[in-house]
Design a protein around this motif. Structure first.
Motif, PDB file in Angstrom:
ATOM      1  N   VAL A 138       0.864  -1.181   0.000  1.00 39.38           N
ATOM      2  CA  VAL A 138       0.000   0.000   0.000  1.00 39.38           C
ATOM      3  C   VAL A 138       0.902   1.233   0.000  1.00 39.38           C
ATOM      4  CG1 VAL A 138      -1.815   1.267   1.199  1.00 39.38           C
ATOM      5  CG2 VAL A 138      -1.776  -1.237   1.297  1.00 39.38           C
ATOM      6  N   MET A 139       0.611   2.165  -0.912  1.00 39.70           N
ATOM      7  CA  MET A 139       1.360   3.415  -0.978  1.00 39.70           C
ATOM      8  C   MET A 139       0.380   4.589  -0.945  1.00 39.70           C
ATOM      9  SD  MET A 139       4.529   2.763  -3.577  1.00 39.70           S
ATOM     10  CE  MET A 139       3.741   2.021  -4.987  1.00 39.70           C
ATOM     11  N   THR A 140       0.670   5.588  -0.129  1.00 34.07           N
ATOM     12  CA  THR A 140      -0.189   6.775  -0.040  1.00 34.07           C
ATOM     13  C   THR A 140       0.662   8.033  -0.111  1.00 34.07           C
ATOM     14  OG1 THR A 140      -0.089   6.653   2.392  1.00 34.07           O
ATOM     15  CG2 THR A 140      -2.011   5.678   1.331  1.00 34.07           C
ATOM     16  N   ARG A 141       0.157   9.022  -0.848  1.00 36.80           N
ATOM     17  CA  ARG A 141       0.824  10.325  -0.892  1.00 36.80           C
ATOM     18  C   ARG A 141       0.477  11.057   0.391  1.00 36.80           C
ATOM     19  NH1 ARG A 141       3.313  12.167  -4.887  1.00 36.80           N
ATOM     20  NH2 ARG A 141       2.256  10.715  -6.308  1.00 36.80           N
ATOM     21  N   ARG A 142       1.504  11.360   1.192  1.00 36.67           N
ATOM     22  CA  ARG A 142       1.228  11.817   2.559  1.00 36.67           C
ATOM     23  C   ARG A 142       0.543  13.179   2.622  1.00 36.67           C
ATOM     24  NH1 ARG A 142       7.212  11.982   2.802  1.00 36.67           N
ATOM     25  NH2 ARG A 142       7.008   9.779   3.304  1.00 36.67           N
ATOM     26  N   THR A 143       0.564  13.970   1.561  1.00 38.15           N
ATOM     27  CA  THR A 143      -0.161  15.242   1.553  1.00 38.15           C
ATOM     28  C   THR A 143      -1.644  15.053   1.227  1.00 38.15           C
ATOM     29  OG1 THR A 143       0.460  15.584  -0.767  1.00 38.15           O
ATOM     30  CG2 THR A 143       1.863  16.609   0.927  1.00 38.15           C
ATOM     31  N   ALA A 144      -2.032  13.850   0.780  1.00 38.75           N
ATOM     32  CA  ALA A 144      -3.412  13.620   0.342  1.00 38.75           C
ATOM     33  C   ALA A 144      -4.183  12.663   1.232  1.00 38.75           C
ATOM     34  CB  ALA A 144      -3.419  13.089  -1.102  1.00 38.75           C
ATOM     35  N   CYS A 145      -3.531  11.628   1.758  1.00 37.39           N
ATOM     36  CA  CYS A 145      -4.249  10.610   2.521  1.00 37.39           C
ATOM     37  C   CYS A 145      -3.258   9.783   3.333  1.00 37.39           C
ATOM     38  CB  CYS A 145      -5.072   9.713   1.592  1.00 37.39           C
ATOM     39  SG  CYS A 145      -4.123   8.961   0.260  1.00 37.39           S
ATOM     40  N   ALA A 146      -3.787   8.861   4.096  1.00 28.13           N
ATOM     41  CA  ALA A 146      -2.981   7.935   4.890  1.00 28.13           C
ATOM     42  C   ALA A 146      -3.642   6.568   4.828  1.00 28.13           C
ATOM     43  CB  ALA A 146      -2.885   8.416   6.339  1.00 28.13           C
ATOM     44  N   ALA A 147      -2.905   5.535   5.207  1.00 31.93           N
ATOM     45  CA  ALA A 147      -3.481   4.182   5.194  1.00 31.93           C
ATOM     46  C   ALA A 147      -2.996   3.393   6.390  1.00 31.93           C
ATOM     47  CB  ALA A 147      -3.092   3.461   3.907  1.00 31.93           C
ATOM     48  N   ARG A 148      -3.819   2.429   6.775  1.00 32.58           N
ATOM     49  CA  ARG A 148      -3.406   1.450   7.764  1.00 32.58           C
ATOM     50  C   ARG A 148      -3.806   0.073   7.224  1.00 32.58           C
ATOM     51  NH1 ARG A 148      -8.184   3.542   9.346  1.00 32.58           N
ATOM     52  NH2 ARG A 148      -9.698   2.212  10.402  1.00 32.58           N
ATOM     53  N   VAL A 149      -2.962  -0.903   7.464  1.00 29.96           N
ATOM     54  CA  VAL A 149      -3.237  -2.275   7.036  1.00 29.96           C
ATOM     55  C   VAL A 149      -3.470  -3.102   8.282  1.00 29.96           C
ATOM     56  CG1 VAL A 149      -2.379  -4.294   5.796  1.00 29.96           C
ATOM     57  CG2 VAL A 149      -1.859  -1.988   4.940  1.00 29.96           C
ATOM     58  N   ILE A 150      -4.644  -3.743   8.341  1.00 31.80           N
ATOM     59  CA  ILE A 150      -5.077  -4.443   9.544  1.00 31.80           C
ATOM     60  C   ILE A 150      -5.254  -5.933   9.237  1.00 31.80           C
ATOM     61  CG2 ILE A 150      -6.948  -4.616  11.236  1.00 31.80           C
ATOM     62  CD1 ILE A 150      -7.492  -1.560  10.287  1.00 31.80           C
TER      63      ILE A 150
ATOM     64  N   PRO B  83     -11.360 -21.354  11.844  1.00 32.87           N
ATOM     65  CA  PRO B  83     -10.472 -20.656  12.771  1.00 32.87           C
ATOM     66  C   PRO B  83      -9.105 -20.260  12.230  1.00 32.87           C
ATOM     67  CG  PRO B  83     -10.744 -22.957  13.423  1.00 32.87           C
ATOM     68  CD  PRO B  83     -11.713 -22.697  12.323  1.00 32.87           C
ATOM     69  N   ASP B  84      -8.673 -20.794  11.087  1.00 33.77           N
ATOM     70  CA  ASP B  84      -7.338 -20.478  10.578  1.00 33.77           C
ATOM     71  C   ASP B  84      -7.374 -19.346   9.538  1.00 33.77           C
ATOM     72  OD1 ASP B  84      -4.546 -20.864  10.520  1.00 33.77           O
ATOM     73  OD2 ASP B  84      -4.715 -22.030   8.674  1.00 33.77           O
ATOM     74  N   GLY B  85      -8.459 -18.598   9.478  1.00 33.46           N
ATOM     75  CA  GLY B  85      -8.588 -17.553   8.473  1.00 33.46           C
ATOM     76  C   GLY B  85      -7.628 -16.399   8.695  1.00 33.46           C
ATOM     77  N   LEU B  86      -7.216 -15.752   7.599  1.00 32.35           N
ATOM     78  CA  LEU B  86      -6.391 -14.552   7.673  1.00 32.35           C
ATOM     79  C   LEU B  86      -6.713 -13.665   6.479  1.00 32.35           C
ATOM     80  CD1 LEU B  86      -4.189 -12.870   9.030  1.00 32.35           C
ATOM     81  CD2 LEU B  86      -2.485 -14.258   7.815  1.00 32.35           C
ATOM     82  N   LEU B  87      -7.123 -12.449   6.780  1.00 33.93           N
ATOM     83  CA  LEU B  87      -7.520 -11.477   5.762  1.00 33.93           C
ATOM     84  C   LEU B  87      -6.821 -10.155   6.066  1.00 33.93           C
ATOM     85  CD1 LEU B  87     -11.074 -10.744   4.448  1.00 33.93           C
ATOM     86  CD2 LEU B  87      -9.958  -8.973   5.786  1.00 33.93           C
ATOM     87  N   LEU B  88      -6.459  -9.407   5.041  1.00 29.06           N
ATOM     88  CA  LEU B  88      -5.902  -8.078   5.217  1.00 29.06           C
ATOM     89  C   LEU B  88      -6.926  -7.033   4.816  1.00 29.06           C
ATOM     90  CD1 LEU B  88      -2.313  -8.441   3.695  1.00 29.06           C
ATOM     91  CD2 LEU B  88      -2.957  -8.486   6.118  1.00 29.06           C
ATOM     92  N   TRP B  89      -7.041  -5.992   5.629  1.00 30.76           N
ATOM     93  CA  TRP B  89      -7.885  -4.842   5.303  1.00 30.76           C
ATOM     94  C   TRP B  89      -6.977  -3.627   5.216  1.00 30.76           C
ATOM     95  CZ3 TRP B  89     -11.073  -1.937   9.504  1.00 30.76           C
ATOM     96  CH2 TRP B  89     -11.684  -0.789   8.939  1.00 30.76           C
ATOM     97  N   ALA B  90      -6.914  -3.037   4.024  1.00 30.03           N
ATOM     98  CA  ALA B  90      -6.189  -1.777   3.823  1.00 30.03           C
ATOM     99  C   ALA B  90      -7.219  -0.654   3.809  1.00 30.03           C
ATOM    100  CB  ALA B  90      -5.425  -1.803   2.504  1.00 30.03           C
ATOM    101  N   ALA B  91      -7.151   0.198   4.810  1.00 27.92           N
ATOM    102  CA  ALA B  91      -8.103   1.314   4.944  1.00 27.92           C
ATOM    103  C   ALA B  91      -7.395   2.612   4.593  1.00 27.92           C
ATOM    104  CB  ALA B  91      -8.654   1.381   6.368  1.00 27.92           C
ATOM    105  N   VAL B  92      -7.890   3.293   3.570  1.00 32.74           N
ATOM    106  CA  VAL B  92      -7.315   4.573   3.157  1.00 32.74           C
ATOM    107  C   VAL B  92      -8.198   5.678   3.725  1.00 32.74           C
ATOM    108  CG1 VAL B  92      -6.635   6.028   1.218  1.00 32.74           C
ATOM    109  CG2 VAL B  92      -6.403   3.531   1.065  1.00 32.74           C
ATOM    110  N   THR B  93      -7.586   6.593   4.471  1.00 34.34           N
ATOM    111  CA  THR B  93      -8.335   7.628   5.174  1.00 34.34           C
ATOM    112  C   THR B  93      -7.925   9.012   4.709  1.00 34.34           C
ATOM    113  OG1 THR B  93      -6.720   7.622   6.972  1.00 34.34           O
ATOM    114  CG2 THR B  93      -8.635   6.209   7.230  1.00 34.34           C
ATOM    115  N   GLN B  94      -8.824   9.971   4.948  1.00 30.62           N
ATOM    116  CA  GLN B  94      -8.556  11.374   4.630  1.00 30.62           C
ATOM    117  C   GLN B  94      -7.416  11.895   5.500  1.00 30.62           C
ATOM    118  OE1 GLN B  94     -10.255  12.656   2.206  1.00 30.62           O
ATOM    119  NE2 GLN B  94      -9.832  14.842   2.254  1.00 30.62           N
ATOM    120  N   GLN B  95      -6.530  12.651   4.918  1.00 32.06           N
ATOM    121  CA  GLN B  95      -5.410  13.217   5.690  1.00 32.06           C
ATOM    122  C   GLN B  95      -5.857  14.493   6.400  1.00 32.06           C
ATOM    123  OE1 GLN B  95      -3.046  12.117   7.061  1.00 32.06           O
ATOM    124  NE2 GLN B  95      -1.107  12.416   6.035  1.00 32.06           N
TER     125      GLN B  95
END
Length: 194
Positions: free
Chosen positions: A111-123, A182-194
């Motif tokens: 995940v790549m975000t332009r820091r002047t426009a938005c931010a992201a977290r990967v959960i 029970p062995d599931g694994l999923l990634l959520w990339a959330a892009v948020t307003q900066q």
């Protein structure tokens, strides 16, 4: 799940790296068609040791999906073994890293975000999670089958991606994803307003 688009790893377009060290499968680059993206989500295959390109002004997150992983280094700032599947690692794209394979070929979620426009977290999600629409984002299944609203079930190598101009949303949208075993694994990339 309004405006969510389904994708599978096998159907994403492939772009070989100029240095021959791997390839990238782009999930989304937003805004569409612009080389100066605000945010970008992709899956990369690293096939040999070598440098990561620097991306000035960009914040990055990388998560191991398969393989033995890589050792990321840019001394004195970064010395990180990316060897645990599903554990995100964030760093500044201003720094040109070197990557050394820990074993064979690896696959990574980026995940790549332009820091002047938005931010992201990967959960990483292992059981269930309420997913909010935010500015945009993606979910991607590493292991197991996952139940989504409206009876939708997705498995390993599948995901959904979405984007929406923040100003157009009147209310936040949410949905819940839940592992079917029970062995599931999923990634959520959330892009948020900066």
């Amino acid at each position: 799940m309004t405006n969510w688009q389904h994708f599978t790893l096998g159907t994403l377009p492939v772009s070989p790296w100029r240095n021959g060290g791997g390839e990238t499968r782009e999930i989304i680059s937003y805004p569409p068609g612009k080389s100066d993206f605000d945010w970008r989500i992709s899956i990369a295959t690293i096939a040999q040791d070598g440098p990561f390109s620097a991306f000035p002004g960009i914040d990055r997150s990388i998560t191991l999906l398969s393989g033995d992983g890589v050792h990321l280094q840019a001394l004195p700032d970064i010395d990180h073994a990316l060897t645990a599947i599903g554990a995100p690692f964030s760093f500044s794209g201003d720094i040109a890293l070197s990557a050394r394979l820990a074993g064979g070929v690896t696959t990574d979620f980026n995940v790549m975000t332009r820091r002047t426009a938005c931010a992201a977290r990967v959960i990483p999600v292992r059981e269930s999670q309420q997913i909010s629409h935010e500015k945009g984002g993606a979910i991607y299944v590493i292991r197991g089958e996952w139940q989504l609203p409206d009876g939708v079930v997705i498995g390993a190598g599948e995901g959904f991606v979405w984007s929406a101009p923040y100003a157009e949303k009147k209310h936040a949208q949410h949905c819940t994803v839940k592992a079917n075993h029970p062995d599931g694994l999923l990634l959520w990339a959330a892009v948020t307003q900066q």
